[in-house]
Scaffold this active site. Sequence first.
Site, PDB file in Angstrom:
ATOM      1  N   HIS A  94     -43.525  32.618   8.116  1.00 28.30           N
ATOM      2  CA  HIS A  94     -44.088  31.617   7.217  1.00 28.30           C
ATOM      3  C   HIS A  94     -43.764  30.210   7.724  1.00 28.30           C
ATOM      4  O   HIS A  94     -42.946  30.040   8.612  1.00 28.30           O
ATOM      5  CB  HIS A  94     -43.574  31.787   5.782  1.00 28.30           C
ATOM      6  CG  HIS A  94     -42.104  31.551   5.628  1.00 28.30           C
ATOM      7  ND1 HIS A  94     -41.183  32.569   5.667  1.00 28.30           N
ATOM      8  CD2 HIS A  94     -41.388  30.412   5.434  1.00 28.30           C
ATOM      9  CE1 HIS A  94     -39.975  32.074   5.501  1.00 28.30           C
ATOM     10  NE2 HIS A  94     -40.079  30.764   5.358  1.00 28.30           N
ATOM     11  N   GLU A 126     -44.584  28.315   2.456  1.00 32.43           N
ATOM     12  CA  GLU A 126     -43.488  28.274   1.490  1.00 32.43           C
ATOM     13  C   GLU A 126     -43.282  26.834   1.043  1.00 32.43           C
ATOM     14  O   GLU A 126     -43.023  25.949   1.861  1.00 32.43           O
ATOM     15  CB  GLU A 126     -42.201  28.792   2.126  1.00 32.43           C
ATOM     16  CG  GLU A 126     -40.980  28.640   1.245  1.00 32.43           C
ATOM     17  CD  GLU A 126     -39.677  28.897   1.993  1.00 32.43           C
ATOM     18  OE1 GLU A 126     -38.732  28.103   1.811  1.00 32.43           O
ATOM     19  OE2 GLU A 126     -39.609  29.872   2.770  1.00 32.43           O
ATOM     20  N   ASN A 178     -36.418  21.313  -4.519  1.00 30.50           N
ATOM     21  CA  ASN A 178     -35.022  21.134  -4.933  1.00 30.50           C
ATOM     22  C   ASN A 178     -35.026  20.467  -6.303  1.00 30.50           C
ATOM     23  O   ASN A 178     -35.558  19.373  -6.475  1.00 30.50           O
ATOM     24  CB  ASN A 178     -34.264  20.296  -3.904  1.00 30.50           C
ATOM     25  CG  ASN A 178     -34.102  21.040  -2.595  1.00 30.50           C
ATOM     26  OD1 ASN A 178     -33.722  22.202  -2.577  1.00 30.50           O
ATOM     27  ND2 ASN A 178     -34.432  20.389  -1.492  1.00 30.50           N
ATOM     28  N   HIS A 187     -48.383  18.941  11.657  1.00 30.56           N
ATOM     29  CA  HIS A 187     -49.327  19.137  10.561  1.00 30.56           C
ATOM     30  C   HIS A 187     -49.525  20.622  10.300  1.00 30.56           C
ATOM     31  O   HIS A 187     -49.144  21.462  11.105  1.00 30.56           O
ATOM     32  CB  HIS A 187     -50.681  18.476  10.860  1.00 30.56           C
ATOM     33  CG  HIS A 187     -51.380  19.035  12.061  1.00 30.56           C
ATOM     34  ND1 HIS A 187     -51.266  18.483  13.308  1.00 30.56           N
ATOM     35  CD2 HIS A 187     -52.186  20.120  12.219  1.00 30.56           C
ATOM     36  CE1 HIS A 187     -51.980  19.190  14.178  1.00 30.56           C
ATOM     37  NE2 HIS A 187     -52.546  20.196  13.542  1.00 30.56           N
ATOM     38  N   GLU A 199     -54.677  19.497   8.584  1.00 35.58           N
ATOM     39  CA  GLU A 199     -55.884  19.532   9.405  1.00 35.58           C
ATOM     40  C   GLU A 199     -56.806  20.625   8.881  1.00 35.58           C
ATOM     41  O   GLU A 199     -56.366  21.745   8.634  1.00 35.58           O
ATOM     42  CB  GLU A 199     -55.528  19.826  10.860  1.00 35.58           C
ATOM     43  CG  GLU A 199     -56.722  19.895  11.778  1.00 35.58           C
ATOM     44  CD  GLU A 199     -56.348  20.215  13.217  1.00 35.58           C
ATOM     45  OE1 GLU A 199     -57.167  19.955  14.107  1.00 35.58           O
ATOM     46  OE2 GLU A 199     -55.232  20.734  13.453  1.00 35.58           O
TER      47      GLU A 199
END
Length: 142
Positions: free
Chosen positions: A7, A56, A60, A76, A119
């Site tokens: 991920h 992901e 916080n 990006h 993008e």
Amino acid sequence: MHVKFLHTMVRVTDLEKSMAFYGLLGLNEIRRRDSDTGRFTLVYLAADGDHDCPLELTHNWDGDEGLPSDGRHFGHLAYEVGNIYDMCQKLKDAGVEINRPPRDGRMAFVRSPDNISIELLQKGDALPPAEPWISMASTGHW
């Protein structure tokens, strides 16, 4: 030696606002983990049928002063889209600024609420150049 990409993680300051933005791109929540002791939430997003490489979002709970103001803690994120003009219009209608319009019918850039460069790439061959995109100037940076 076996290596498998799992991920990409990005830190976000406003989880709900970020989820709404990525929802515009067609990403949906596939799982979530809240940590009371660590005081953070992890939300994994993926496009339908593409759960192998999720995004992901790490939030916080007590804020995240470590985020760069320009969102450039990496290059990006890139997403393939079925029709780049339709996607850019959908984003624009939702108030997202198109930083680099798809003047070539192939590529565009936008920014997430946390200023992360996104993008957008046309699936397959580039679409024929079309207005209003041909005449639209680039804004900001990507």
